[in-house]
Design a protein around this motif. Structure first.
Motif, PDB file in Angstrom:
ATOM      1  N   LEU A  57      72.512  -5.506  87.902  1.00 26.63           N
ATOM      2  CA  LEU A  57      72.198  -5.261  86.483  1.00 26.63           C
ATOM      3  C   LEU A  57      73.680  -5.347  85.762  1.00 26.63           C
ATOM      4  O   LEU A  57      74.688  -4.715  85.829  1.00 26.63           O
ATOM      5  CB  LEU A  57      71.932  -3.509  86.467  1.00 26.63           C
ATOM      6  CG  LEU A  57      71.513  -3.203  84.830  1.00 26.63           C
ATOM      7  CD1 LEU A  57      70.358  -3.714  84.403  1.00 26.63           C
ATOM      8  CD2 LEU A  57      71.332  -1.787  85.062  1.00 26.63           C
ATOM      9  N   THR A  78      75.208  -4.998  81.884  1.00 23.87           N
ATOM     10  CA  THR A  78      75.386  -4.115  81.070  1.00 23.87           C
ATOM     11  C   THR A  78      76.354  -4.312  80.153  1.00 23.87           C
ATOM     12  O   THR A  78      77.678  -4.979  80.466  1.00 23.87           O
ATOM     13  CB  THR A  78      75.359  -2.688  81.402  1.00 23.87           C
ATOM     14  OG1 THR A  78      76.702  -2.407  81.603  1.00 23.87           O
ATOM     15  CG2 THR A  78      74.400  -2.162  82.403  1.00 23.87           C
ATOM     16  N   TRP A  92      81.841  -5.471  79.540  1.00 26.06           N
ATOM     17  CA  TRP A  92      80.779  -5.820  80.385  1.00 26.06           C
ATOM     18  C   TRP A  92      81.047  -5.254  81.823  1.00 26.06           C
ATOM     19  O   TRP A  92      82.085  -5.189  82.227  1.00 26.06           O
ATOM     20  CB  TRP A  92      80.796  -7.309  80.482  1.00 26.06           C
ATOM     21  CG  TRP A  92      80.327  -8.074  79.330  1.00 26.06           C
ATOM     22  CD1 TRP A  92      81.553  -8.312  78.235  1.00 26.06           C
ATOM     23  CD2 TRP A  92      79.224  -8.591  78.923  1.00 26.06           C
ATOM     24  NE1 TRP A  92      80.940  -9.122  77.265  1.00 26.06           N
ATOM     25  CE2 TRP A  92      79.541  -9.406  77.415  1.00 26.06           C
ATOM     26  CE3 TRP A  92      77.984  -8.544  79.278  1.00 26.06           C
ATOM     27  CZ2 TRP A  92      78.530  -9.723  76.871  1.00 26.06           C
ATOM     28  CZ3 TRP A  92      76.948  -9.171  78.462  1.00 26.06           C
ATOM     29  CH2 TRP A  92      77.532  -9.611  77.435  1.00 26.06           C
ATOM     30  N   GLN A 114      71.248  -4.748  78.185  1.00 30.95           N
ATOM     31  CA  GLN A 114      71.406  -5.015  79.900  1.00 30.95           C
ATOM     32  C   GLN A 114      70.481  -6.069  80.345  1.00 30.95           C
ATOM     33  O   GLN A 114      69.538  -6.477  79.698  1.00 30.95           O
ATOM     34  CB  GLN A 114      71.090  -3.770  80.472  1.00 30.95           C
ATOM     35  CG  GLN A 114      69.487  -3.204  80.228  1.00 30.95           C
ATOM     36  CD  GLN A 114      69.720  -1.552  80.823  1.00 30.95           C
ATOM     37  OE1 GLN A 114      68.803  -1.446  81.627  1.00 30.95           O
ATOM     38  NE2 GLN A 114      70.552  -0.788  80.230  1.00 30.95           N
ATOM     39  N   THR A 157      78.860  -4.658  85.681  1.00 25.89           N
ATOM     40  CA  THR A 157      77.791  -5.246  86.687  1.00 25.89           C
ATOM     41  C   THR A 157      77.901  -4.020  87.778  1.00 25.89           C
ATOM     42  O   THR A 157      78.717  -3.607  88.541  1.00 25.89           O
ATOM     43  CB  THR A 157      78.079  -6.491  87.337  1.00 25.89           C
ATOM     44  OG1 THR A 157      78.332  -7.502  86.080  1.00 25.89           O
ATOM     45  CG2 THR A 157      76.940  -7.191  88.082  1.00 25.89           C
ATOM     46  N   SER A 180      68.691  -8.145  84.065  1.00 26.91           N
ATOM     47  CA  SER A 180      68.713  -8.305  85.498  1.00 26.91           C
ATOM     48  C   SER A 180      67.610  -9.440  85.934  1.00 26.91           C
ATOM     49  O   SER A 180      66.617  -9.662  84.971  1.00 26.91           O
ATOM     50  CB  SER A 180      68.265  -6.870  86.189  1.00 26.91           C
ATOM     51  OG  SER A 180      68.700  -7.088  87.596  1.00 26.91           O
TER      52      SER A 180
END
Length: 253
Positions: free
Chosen positions: A224, A226, A234, A160, A236, A162
Motif C-alpha cells: 500500500l 500512501t 510517501w 493511497q 509503503t 494498491s
C-alpha cells in the motif's frame, strides 16, 4: 502481436523508446481492454493517461452527471458538459485526445446484478470511486475471474494506491486490506479534497495499470503506497492475505 502503423509508431514513439516497453509492449497496450470504475477525480487522470498511452479499449462505468462542484478536480470534464453523464463527457474527451481508442460507456453503478456483464472480457480493472460497495464487488469478481485490479483513494490532502495480482491464489485482496464494516465513511463531498491530490494519485494508478499490462517493474502487489501532500511524505506498507477474509474463502458476488 498487433502490427503498428506508421502513425502509431510516431504517436507512441516516446513509449516505444523505453526498452521495457518497445514495440511489443505498445502492441500489448493497443490490444488491451481496461475497465475504469468511477469517472471523477481519480478516474480523470487515469482515463487521460491510459488513452494517451494507447490502451486500445476503455470501458467507463459511472452513474453520475457532471456538476459544477466537480470541475475543481475532475479535469476531463468542463463547463460545457454540465448535466451530461460523466461517462459520455469522458468519451468525448477521449475521442478528442486519441480517436483510435475504443470507448464503451455504462451510465450505471456497479451492482451484483450487472457486475459480471460490465466487467466481462476485460484485461484489468481500475477503480477510483468512493463507493465501497462497488469496490467490494469489483474485488470479488476480479478475484474469481483472476483479473488484475488497481485501486486508489484520495481525500483532503492525502491518498493511497494498491494493486492486486489475482493470477496467484495466495495474493491478498481488497477486503484483506479493508475488511467490510471498517470502511471510511468520509467522502470528497463531505470532507473536501484538493485537485492536485486526486491528480497525483490518479496518475500513479494509471502508471500501475501500464506496468501490469506490459510487465514493467514491480507493481504494488501486496503493498500500500500512501502520500501526505502537506509534508510531501510517501510511505509503503506491506500486507498479506487476511486469515479470515470471507472474499478469499468464498469469493461472493
Amino acid at each position: 502481436m498487433i502490427a503498428l502503423t506508421d502513425d502509431q509508431l510516431l504517436r507512441y514513439a516516446r513509449n516505444i523508446l523505453l526498452p521495457e516497453v518497445d514495440v511489443s509492449g505498445q502492441a500489448t497496450l493497443l490490444a488491451s481492454h481496461v475497465a475504469v470504475i468511477g469517472v471523477g477525480g481519480l478516474g480523470s487522470p487515469v482515463i487521460q493517461y491510459l488513452a494517451a498511452a494507447g490502451v486500445g479499449h476503455l470501458s467507463l462505468i459511472d452513474d453520475d452527471r457532471v456538476e459544477a462542484t466537480n470541475l475543481q478536480r475532475q479535469v476531463i470534464h468542463d463547463t460545457s458538459q454540465l448535466g451530461v453523464s460523466k461517462v459520455a463527457s469522458a468519451r468525448d474527451f477521449v475521442q478528442r485526445l486519441n480517436p483510435e481508442v475504443r470507448v464503451t460507456v455504462h451510465a450505471q453503478r456497479l451492482t451484483p446484478d450487472n457486475c459480471m456483464a460490465l466487467l466481462q472480457d476485460v484485461d484489468l480493472v481500475v477503480i477510483g470511486t468512493d463507493n465501497f460497495a462497488s469496490r467490494y464487488l469489483a474485488n470479488a469478481l476480479c478475484q474469481q475471474q483472476q483479473i488484475p485490479l488497481v485501486t486508489g483513494a484520495a481525500i483532503g490532502t492525502s491518498g493511497q494506491v494498491s494493486s492486486f495480482d489475482f493470477a496467484h491464489q495466495a495474493t491478498p485482496c481488497f477486503e484483506c486490506l479493508y475488511p467490510k464494516g471498517q470502511e471510511e465513511q468520509l467522502s470528497c463531498a463531505t470532507a473536501g479534497v484538493l485537485g492536485p491530490v486526486v491528480g497525483t494519485i490518479g496518475s500513479i494508478m494509471a502508471m500501475e495499470v501500464i506496468k501490469i499490462l506490459v510487465h514493467l517493474g514491480q507493481p504494488l502487489f501486496g503493498r500500500l503506497l500512501t502520500w501526505d501532500a502537506r509534508v510531501m511524505d510517501w510511505q509503503t506498507f506491506n500486507y498479506g492475505r487476511a486469515k479470515n477474509c470471507p472474499c478469499c474463502t468464498e469469493t461472493p458476488l
